[in-house]
Design an enzyme around this catalytic site. Structure first.
Site, mmCIF file in Angstrom:
data_model
loop_
_atom_site.group_PDB
_atom_site.id
_atom_site.type_symbol
_atom_site.label_atom_id
_atom_site.label_comp_id
_atom_site.label_asym_id
_atom_site.label_seq_id
_atom_site.Cartn_x
_atom_site.Cartn_y
_atom_site.Cartn_z
ATOM 1 N N GLU A 84 1.026 -1.057 0.067
ATOM 2 C CA GLU A 84 0.160 0.006 0.001
ATOM 3 C C GLU A 84 0.795 1.187 0.134
ATOM 4 O O GLU A 84 0.575 2.204 -0.603
ATOM 5 C CB GLU A 84 -0.943 0.326 1.182
ATOM 6 C CG GLU A 84 -1.925 -1.032 1.208
ATOM 7 C CD GLU A 84 -3.220 -1.062 0.261
ATOM 8 O OE1 GLU A 84 -3.055 -0.136 -0.511
ATOM 9 O OE2 GLU A 84 -3.878 -1.965 0.148
ATOM 10 N N ASP A 231 -4.386 -9.678 -8.743
ATOM 11 C CA ASP A 231 -4.737 -8.741 -9.749
ATOM 12 C C ASP A 231 -3.507 -7.729 -10.258
ATOM 13 O O ASP A 231 -3.419 -7.915 -11.399
ATOM 14 C CB ASP A 231 -5.777 -7.742 -9.198
ATOM 15 C CG ASP A 231 -5.514 -7.098 -7.491
ATOM 16 O OD1 ASP A 231 -4.571 -7.561 -7.230
ATOM 17 O OD2 ASP A 231 -6.391 -6.251 -7.113
ATOM 18 N N GLU A 325 -18.512 -6.108 -2.601
ATOM 19 C CA GLU A 325 -17.318 -6.522 -2.404
ATOM 20 C C GLU A 325 -17.113 -8.180 -3.097
ATOM 21 O O GLU A 325 -16.019 -8.539 -3.580
ATOM 22 C CB GLU A 325 -16.776 -6.571 -0.879
ATOM 23 C CG GLU A 325 -15.434 -6.676 -0.622
ATOM 24 C CD GLU A 325 -14.496 -5.259 -1.143
ATOM 25 O OE1 GLU A 325 -15.059 -4.698 -2.135
ATOM 26 O OE2 GLU A 325 -13.465 -5.255 -0.881
ATOM 27 N N GLU A 343 -12.210 0.172 -9.407
ATOM 28 C CA GLU A 343 -11.833 -0.656 -10.680
ATOM 29 C C GLU A 343 -12.802 -0.665 -11.696
ATOM 30 O O GLU A 343 -12.645 -0.844 -12.834
ATOM 31 C CB GLU A 343 -11.748 -1.879 -9.794
ATOM 32 C CG GLU A 343 -10.300 -2.434 -9.542
ATOM 33 C CD GLU A 343 -10.546 -1.919 -7.660
ATOM 34 O OE1 GLU A 343 -11.626 -1.361 -7.462
ATOM 35 O OE2 GLU A 343 -9.269 -1.899 -7.166
#
Ligand code: DMJ
EC number: 3.2.1.-
Length: 779
Positions: A84, A231, A325, A343
């Site tokens: 992150e 991802d 989610e 996204e």
């Protein structure tokens, strides 16, 4: 909203939009891993720097940069996520730097700027480097900004695992940092981590798992998809090729992409599979993070599946206002929260760029309307706690301004609305902008040569070309619409009109190429046939296997009909075998003080040991076995002697557990499910099977409890120590007409209801395994 962040939250990392204040780590109740993004470094301010320039807020950008330089401290004693911090903070500083130098060159704004953001980025880069001190080169998942790793003060460094995306999403930021500064070490470290992941790919499927051991390189979680945990590893392979021009990254990406399209892509769905058995689905649901994938497919130039998946996702959004989610393969909510993830907006933007189809502007409009209608609150936008109820969470993640605002603005912006040419930049996974000219700057790190390690992919899809709209949509402006059209009701829940064709198909008497009675879930040839017929096999956590047919996934309409016949046979076999094999549920009744028989827990029987339907019930006090899984000789025989032993499910056969507790002198056993949250209210009971050998030596009664029921006994022990239970065929006070858990032959509306549809849900037993059959048929 930027102003709201400054007014109510700054210098805190994030805005709490319901209570209009800043989220300061340590001052709010911990939210677990989510808080690892917060490093007391004004996260939202840094993450949204380049968004300000995209939105033409140049003056505000200038002020924001000054604030960052004046106020932000990168040396806090706080443990943060390496991933992150890299994508949001390092990426934010580099995106800010990229646009600061662009503005400076234009000659109006940022004239005072002297690479200060880049210097901060470099300082942060060096702070992250100790995380890579592993033999594999994969970084530790967390680091202490002040103390690094492993030192006692660091409070981190004992982790053994990380996610694939966590280790594989560094190259863009690290390479940019190296190329901007000339310090090659960052790019080298990121490359090494990527090389290691590539080496560790599962060689026969070319897929990667979700979690990997950073020391041994063993896959810890062997499921594989394109969403959470993996991802951006795929995203960065393709984008590293674009930014750095290194062919090896494209070859790796193409190899993985071929595997994804072969196994995971089941248009319009993207379903997780097992890396070793990629024909087997690993889940019955999809997560929201995979919504970035159509955008990546646009960059790759594979538009058809991008349009299909995006259309499916859009229909899920129209049904629930936001993308939950996680959602099931029949598009029901699986995890109900939605933290305003960007996204889907990202994919919408890229699809609009590729197709020019105004449909995608309509999609964007819906997203904005829903945000304003359901998420907007006086101090900002609040995450949805539950998309079904519209309830909020006091949370606005930094990616909302970094990504969502940027992509939605860009979707509607004309070229002249943006003060620079966006085509000169690549978007990182956090939508930070890095200039493409970096590809020719400071290229001191040797490129990997293309080697025979890569399989030649015999498909024009893997040409060394960039997507070209002329090729993608040859003379057909309606191309995208023609792909969407057949899917337009894919998520529609309206009820089907009729079932005539299904029945007609069966009246014809034709037989499927694979007979239900012969089917073995372990036979690879059978799995191939299933796939051809559009039937997916999903291994459920509780050990059962679910069969789902999506007729649109069959190789041809004839195969789809075969699939239908196969499923119909399975259903028939099911009802036949249900009749033969039905076993009434058993009961565990707590009879000691203060329950006195009032608590009756529904239990599953065993195919071995004392049959409670033929014998008297067994009564005794309970005791936990050690080891709790009961998979080896008990170390506490004195505690379980003459008692009913509690054992946890898993790690060895039920029969082995039974033998171990019997040898220790137990008079009965209760196996408690290790799947947290499972309950007989929501999952069908099953019988504990033997181990394929003779089980006549097992004399004691054994019952199975799901975790929710099991924890009632465990809680009772904690509170009252002495807990006595009765194991029986059926408790006397149980109501009659309680539904038989095996007898679920339900006809429902299929989500695939573009026309006549029908689905069946049934539980069947075949070759000693319990199958759940779900049939979705589309006409
Ligand atoms: C972002 O921080 C990034 O896009 C990341 O790659 C995963 N997703 C979150 C937002 O959902």
């Amino acid at each position: 909203h930027f102003r709201a962040v400054y007014e109510h939250a700054y210098p805190a990392d994030e805005l709490m939009p319901l209570t209009c204040r800043g989220r300061v780590r340590g001052q709010e109740p911990s939210r677990g891993d989510v808080d690892d993004a917060l490093g007391k470094f004004s996260l939202t301010l840094i993450d949204s720097l380049d968004t300000l320039v995209v939105l033409n807020k140049t003056k505000e950008f200038e002020d924001a940069v000054r604030k960052v330089l004046r106020d932000v401290n990168l040396d806090n004693d706080v443990v943060v996520s390496v991933f992150e911090t890299n994508i949001r903070v390092l990426g934010g500083l580099l995106g800010g730097h990229s646009l600061a130098i662009m503005l400076k060159e234009k000659g109006e704004y940022m004239q005072w700027y002297n690479d200060e953001l880049l210097q901060m980025a470099k300082q942060l880069g060096y702070k992250l480097l100790p995380a890579f001190n592993t033999t594999s080169g994969l970084p530790y998942p967390r680091i202490n900004l002040k103390f690094g790793i492993r030192k006692p003060e660091a409070r981190t460094g004992t982790e053994t695992d990380t996610c694939t995306a966590c280790a594989g999403t560094l190259i863009l930021e690290f390479a940019a940092l190296s190329r901007f500064t000339g310090a090659t070490i960052f790019e080298e470290y990121a490359r090494k981590a990527l090389d290691f992941l590539w080496e560790k790919r599962q060689r026969s499927s070319n897929l990667v798992g979700v979690t990997i051991n950073i020391h041994t390189g063993d896959w810890v979680r062997k499921d594989s998809g394109v969403g959470a945990g993996i991802d951006s590893y795929y995203e960065y392979l393709l984008k590293a090729y674009v930014l750095l021009g290194d062919d090896s990254f494209l070859e790796r990406f193409n190899t993985h992409y071929d595997a994804i399209m072969r196994y995971i892509s089941q248009p319009p769905l993207l379903l997780d599979v097992h890396i070793h058995k990629p024909m087997l689905n690993a889940r019955t649901w999809m997560d929201a993070l995979l919504a970035f994938f159509p955008g990546l497919q646009v960059l790759k130039g594979d538009i058809r599946p991008a349009i299909e998946t995006h259309e499916m996702l859009y229909q899920v959004i129209k049904k629930h206002n936001f993308l939950p989610e996680a959602f099931t393969t029949d598009f029901r909510v699986h995890w109900a929260q939605h933290p305003l993830r960007p996204e889907f907006a990202e994919s919408t933007y890229f699809l609009y760029k590729a197709t020019g189809d105004p449909y995608y502007l309509e999609v964007g409009k819906t997203l904005i309307e829903n945000l304003n209608k359901y998420a907007r609150v006086p101090c900002g936008f609040a995450a949805m706690k539950d998309v079904r109820t519209g309830s909020h969470e006091d949370r606005m993640d930094s990616f909302f301004l970094a990504e969502m605002f940027k992509y939605l603005y860009l979707l509607f912006a004309d070229k002249e609305d943006i003060i620079f040419d966006i085509e000169d930049y690549i978007f990182t996974t956090e939508a930070h902008l890095l200039p493409l000219w970096l590809s020719t700057t400071n290229q001191s790190i040797s490129k990997k040569n293309t080697t025979s390690e890569y399989t030649e992919l015999d498909d024009s899809n893997f040409d060394w070309t960039c997507p070209n709209t002329q090729i993608l949509f040859p003379n057909d402006p309606l191309y995208a619409q023609s792909i969407r059209e057949p899917l337009k009701n894919v998520v529609d829940k309206s009820c089907p009109r009729g079932i005539i064709r299904v029945e007609e198909s069966f009246r014809s008497g034709a037989k499927p190429p694979l007979r239900a009675r012969d089917f073995m879930a372990t036979n690879p040839e059978h799995l191939e046939i299933l796939k051809k017929m559009g039937v997916s096999l999903i291994h459920l956590k509780d050990g059962r296997v679910q069969l789902v047919q999506h007729a649109i996934q069959a190789a041809s309409s004839i195969d789809a009909e075969d699939g239908l016949r196969f499923m119909q046979e399975m259903i028939e076999l099911s009802s036949q075998q249900q009749k033969e094999q039905q076993l009434p549920p058993r009961a565990v009744q707590i009879v000691s003080h203060p329950f006195f028989g009032r608590v009756v827990l529904t239990a599953g029987p065993a195919q071995f040991g004392l049959d409670l339907s033929k014998h008297k019930e067994t009564r005794g006090f309970v005791a936990s076995s050690k080891p709790y899984n009961g998979c080896s000789e008990l170390t506490n025989p004195e505690a379980v002697m003459g008692k009913i032993a509690l054992i946890q499910r898993g790690q060895c056969m039920f029969a082995e557990k039974a033998r171990n507790i019997q040898n220790a002198g137990a008079i009965g056993g209760i196996v408690i499910d290790d799947n947290e949250g499972s309950s007989s209210d929501t999952a069908p009971l099953f019988q504990m099977a033997g181990d394929g050998k003779d089980t006549d030596d097992i004399k004691i009664p054994m019952l199975f409890l799901f975790s929710k029921e099991g924890s009632i006994i465990l809680d009772a022990i904690r509170e009252y120590e002495e807990v006595e239970v009765l194991l029986s065929d059926k408790a006397k006070d149980r109501g009659k007409g309680k539904k038989n858990p095996f007898n679920l032959n339900i006809h429902t509306c299929s989500p695939f209801s573009s026309a006549d549809t029908r689905s069946y849900i049934s539980f069947i037993r075949n070759k000693k395994r319990l199958y759940r059959v779900v049939l979705y048929t589309v006409y």
